[in-house]
Design a protein around this motif. Sequence first.
Motif, PDB file in Angstrom:
ATOM      1  N   MET A   1    -121.517 -33.458  46.408  1.00 18.85           N
ATOM      2  CA  MET A   1    -122.202 -34.232  47.704  1.00 18.85           C
ATOM      3  C   MET A   1    -123.783 -34.187  47.315  1.00 18.85           C
ATOM      4  O   MET A   1    -124.297 -33.332  47.032  1.00 18.85           O
ATOM      5  CB  MET A   1    -121.760 -33.454  48.842  1.00 18.85           C
ATOM      6  CG  MET A   1    -122.217 -34.330  50.234  1.00 18.85           C
ATOM      7  SD  MET A   1    -121.791 -33.529  51.749  1.00 18.85           S
ATOM      8  CE  MET A   1    -119.814 -33.346  51.454  1.00 18.85           C
ATOM      9  N   SER A   2    -124.422 -35.397  47.664  1.00 26.17           N
ATOM     10  CA  SER A   2    -125.580 -35.870  47.266  1.00 26.17           C
ATOM     11  C   SER A   2    -126.579 -34.722  48.003  1.00 26.17           C
ATOM     12  O   SER A   2    -126.489 -34.482  49.197  1.00 26.17           O
ATOM     13  CB  SER A   2    -125.917 -37.285  47.801  1.00 26.17           C
ATOM     14  OG  SER A   2    -127.443 -37.426  47.888  1.00 26.17           O
ATOM     15  N   SER A   3    -127.600 -34.345  47.344  1.00 25.19           N
ATOM     16  CA  SER A   3    -128.598 -33.279  48.104  1.00 25.19           C
ATOM     17  C   SER A   3    -129.341 -33.777  48.855  1.00 25.19           C
ATOM     18  O   SER A   3    -130.058 -33.302  49.726  1.00 25.19           O
ATOM     19  CB  SER A   3    -129.317 -32.797  46.736  1.00 25.19           C
ATOM     20  OG  SER A   3    -129.982 -33.957  46.067  1.00 25.19           O
ATOM     21  N   GLN A   4    -129.557 -35.003  48.853  1.00 21.34           N
ATOM     22  CA  GLN A   4    -130.048 -36.075  49.991  1.00 21.34           C
ATOM     23  C   GLN A   4    -129.541 -36.047  51.332  1.00 21.34           C
ATOM     24  O   GLN A   4    -130.128 -36.046  52.493  1.00 21.34           O
ATOM     25  CB  GLN A   4    -130.322 -37.558  49.777  1.00 21.34           C
ATOM     26  CG  GLN A   4    -131.480 -37.612  48.514  1.00 21.34           C
ATOM     27  CD  GLN A   4    -132.836 -36.735  48.707  1.00 21.34           C
ATOM     28  OE1 GLN A   4    -132.954 -35.760  48.082  1.00 21.34           O
ATOM     29  NE2 GLN A   4    -133.743 -37.488  49.425  1.00 21.34           N
ATOM     30  N   ILE A   5    -128.293 -36.022  51.301  1.00 24.12           N
ATOM     31  CA  ILE A   5    -127.046 -35.900  52.375  1.00 24.12           C
ATOM     32  C   ILE A   5    -127.200 -34.680  53.085  1.00 24.12           C
ATOM     33  O   ILE A   5    -127.118 -34.372  54.243  1.00 24.12           O
ATOM     34  CB  ILE A   5    -125.948 -36.438  51.920  1.00 24.12           C
ATOM     35  CG1 ILE A   5    -126.150 -37.864  51.685  1.00 24.12           C
ATOM     36  CG2 ILE A   5    -124.646 -36.177  53.202  1.00 24.12           C
ATOM     37  CD1 ILE A   5    -124.590 -38.559  51.152  1.00 24.12           C
ATOM     38  N   LEU A   6    -127.300 -33.495  52.326  1.00 25.27           N
ATOM     39  CA  LEU A   6    -127.047 -32.376  52.664  1.00 25.27           C
ATOM     40  C   LEU A   6    -128.093 -31.492  51.957  1.00 25.27           C
ATOM     41  O   LEU A   6    -127.906 -31.112  50.776  1.00 25.27           O
ATOM     42  CB  LEU A   6    -125.689 -31.674  52.574  1.00 25.27           C
ATOM     43  CG  LEU A   6    -125.318 -30.296  53.142  1.00 25.27           C
ATOM     44  CD1 LEU A   6    -125.744 -30.223  54.781  1.00 25.27           C
ATOM     45  CD2 LEU A   6    -123.804 -30.039  52.958  1.00 25.27           C
ATOM     46  N   LYS A   7    -129.017 -30.900  52.706  1.00 20.53           N
ATOM     47  CA  LYS A   7    -129.932 -30.127  52.171  1.00 20.53           C
ATOM     48  C   LYS A   7    -130.224 -28.749  53.110  1.00 20.53           C
ATOM     49  O   LYS A   7    -129.781 -28.749  54.145  1.00 20.53           O
ATOM     50  CB  LYS A   7    -131.327 -30.606  51.836  1.00 20.53           C
ATOM     51  CG  LYS A   7    -131.959 -31.533  53.079  1.00 20.53           C
ATOM     52  CD  LYS A   7    -132.955 -32.548  52.632  1.00 20.53           C
ATOM     53  CE  LYS A   7    -133.447 -33.301  53.763  1.00 20.53           C
ATOM     54  NZ  LYS A   7    -134.362 -34.254  53.564  1.00 20.53           N
ATOM     55  N   GLU A   8    -131.096 -27.634  52.403  1.00 23.80           N
ATOM     56  CA  GLU A   8    -131.184 -26.396  53.272  1.00 23.80           C
ATOM     57  C   GLU A   8    -131.722 -26.724  54.460  1.00 23.80           C
ATOM     58  O   GLU A   8    -131.604 -26.060  55.763  1.00 23.80           O
ATOM     59  CB  GLU A   8    -132.113 -25.436  52.425  1.00 23.80           C
ATOM     60  CG  GLU A   8    -131.517 -24.972  51.500  1.00 23.80           C
ATOM     61  CD  GLU A   8    -132.206 -23.807  50.813  1.00 23.80           C
ATOM     62  OE1 GLU A   8    -132.884 -23.044  51.380  1.00 23.80           O
ATOM     63  OE2 GLU A   8    -132.185 -23.534  49.619  1.00 23.80           O
ATOM     64  N   GLU A   9    -132.622 -27.951  54.695  1.00 20.12           N
ATOM     65  CA  GLU A   9    -133.417 -28.183  56.070  1.00 20.12           C
ATOM     66  C   GLU A   9    -132.402 -28.606  56.939  1.00 20.12           C
ATOM     67  O   GLU A   9    -132.745 -28.859  58.304  1.00 20.12           O
ATOM     68  CB  GLU A   9    -134.648 -29.072  55.668  1.00 20.12           C
ATOM     69  CG  GLU A   9    -135.759 -28.688  55.065  1.00 20.12           C
ATOM     70  CD  GLU A   9    -135.340 -29.100  53.419  1.00 20.12           C
ATOM     71  OE1 GLU A   9    -136.436 -28.598  52.640  1.00 20.12           O
ATOM     72  OE2 GLU A   9    -134.298 -29.363  53.092  1.00 20.12           O
ATOM     73  N   ASN A  10    -131.202 -29.012  56.742  1.00 18.63           N
ATOM     74  CA  ASN A  10    -130.159 -29.479  57.478  1.00 18.63           C
ATOM     75  C   ASN A  10    -129.263 -28.550  58.160  1.00 18.63           C
ATOM     76  O   ASN A  10    -128.466 -28.697  58.884  1.00 18.63           O
ATOM     77  CB  ASN A  10    -129.254 -30.410  56.900  1.00 18.63           C
ATOM     78  CG  ASN A  10    -130.104 -31.812  56.204  1.00 18.63           C
ATOM     79  OD1 ASN A  10    -131.180 -31.565  55.950  1.00 18.63           O
ATOM     80  ND2 ASN A  10    -129.400 -32.744  56.187  1.00 18.63           N
ATOM     81  N   VAL A  11    -129.646 -27.245  57.587  1.00 17.83           N
ATOM     82  CA  VAL A  11    -128.652 -26.051  57.852  1.00 17.83           C
ATOM     83  C   VAL A  11    -129.174 -25.036  59.107  1.00 17.83           C
ATOM     84  O   VAL A  11    -130.445 -24.546  58.756  1.00 17.83           O
ATOM     85  CB  VAL A  11    -127.931 -25.302  56.771  1.00 17.83           C
ATOM     86  CG1 VAL A  11    -127.303 -24.416  57.213  1.00 17.83           C
ATOM     87  CG2 VAL A  11    -127.575 -26.448  55.863  1.00 17.83           C
ATOM     88  N   VAL A  12    -128.655 -24.690  59.975  1.00 17.61           N
ATOM     89  CA  VAL A  12    -128.900 -23.709  60.807  1.00 17.61           C
ATOM     90  C   VAL A  12    -127.896 -22.462  60.852  1.00 17.61           C
ATOM     91  O   VAL A  12    -126.742 -22.566  61.184  1.00 17.61           O
ATOM     92  CB  VAL A  12    -129.210 -23.863  62.363  1.00 17.61           C
ATOM     93  CG1 VAL A  12    -129.561 -22.874  63.015  1.00 17.61           C
ATOM     94  CG2 VAL A  12    -130.257 -25.097  62.315  1.00 17.61           C
TER      95      VAL A  12
END
Length: 145
Positions: A1-12
């Motif tokens: 999965m593209s790193s632009q679609i899912l990156k650390e900043e998108n996770v809580v």
Amino acid sequence: MSSQILKEENVVIGAALSSKEEAIRTVGNILVDQGYVETDYIASMMEREELTSTYMGNYIAIPHGTEDSKSQIKSSGLSIVQAPDGVDYGDGNKVKLLIGIAGKGDEHLEILSKIALVCSDADNVEKMLQATTKQELLAQFEEVK
């Protein structure tokens, strides 16, 4: 999965959520804050939830906007919120992992299929629920190509 679609900043990790509405707003705000969608997309996610629940079973919900909200999506993105204590999602369902989706054009179908692959394996889901770091949680998605 593209790193632009899912990156650390998108996770809580370890969120405490008091309601389904707060849960949807939380995943929606991540999509807004990371520039994937316009603010109005969150209202569309709420509207979508009223049409039919985005609860998928196995403690997972996948909130996303309605078909009419496509114009509010700037680029495809995902947000993931892990809520170890769970949140009441209605109909006796408890959700511990929320995956917010914004899919530009037809990309949402590809994104959904990858999420389905990851989440269809109970071991992967358990690892995401037990994850204590964003990296541990994201590792489950990196294994799906």
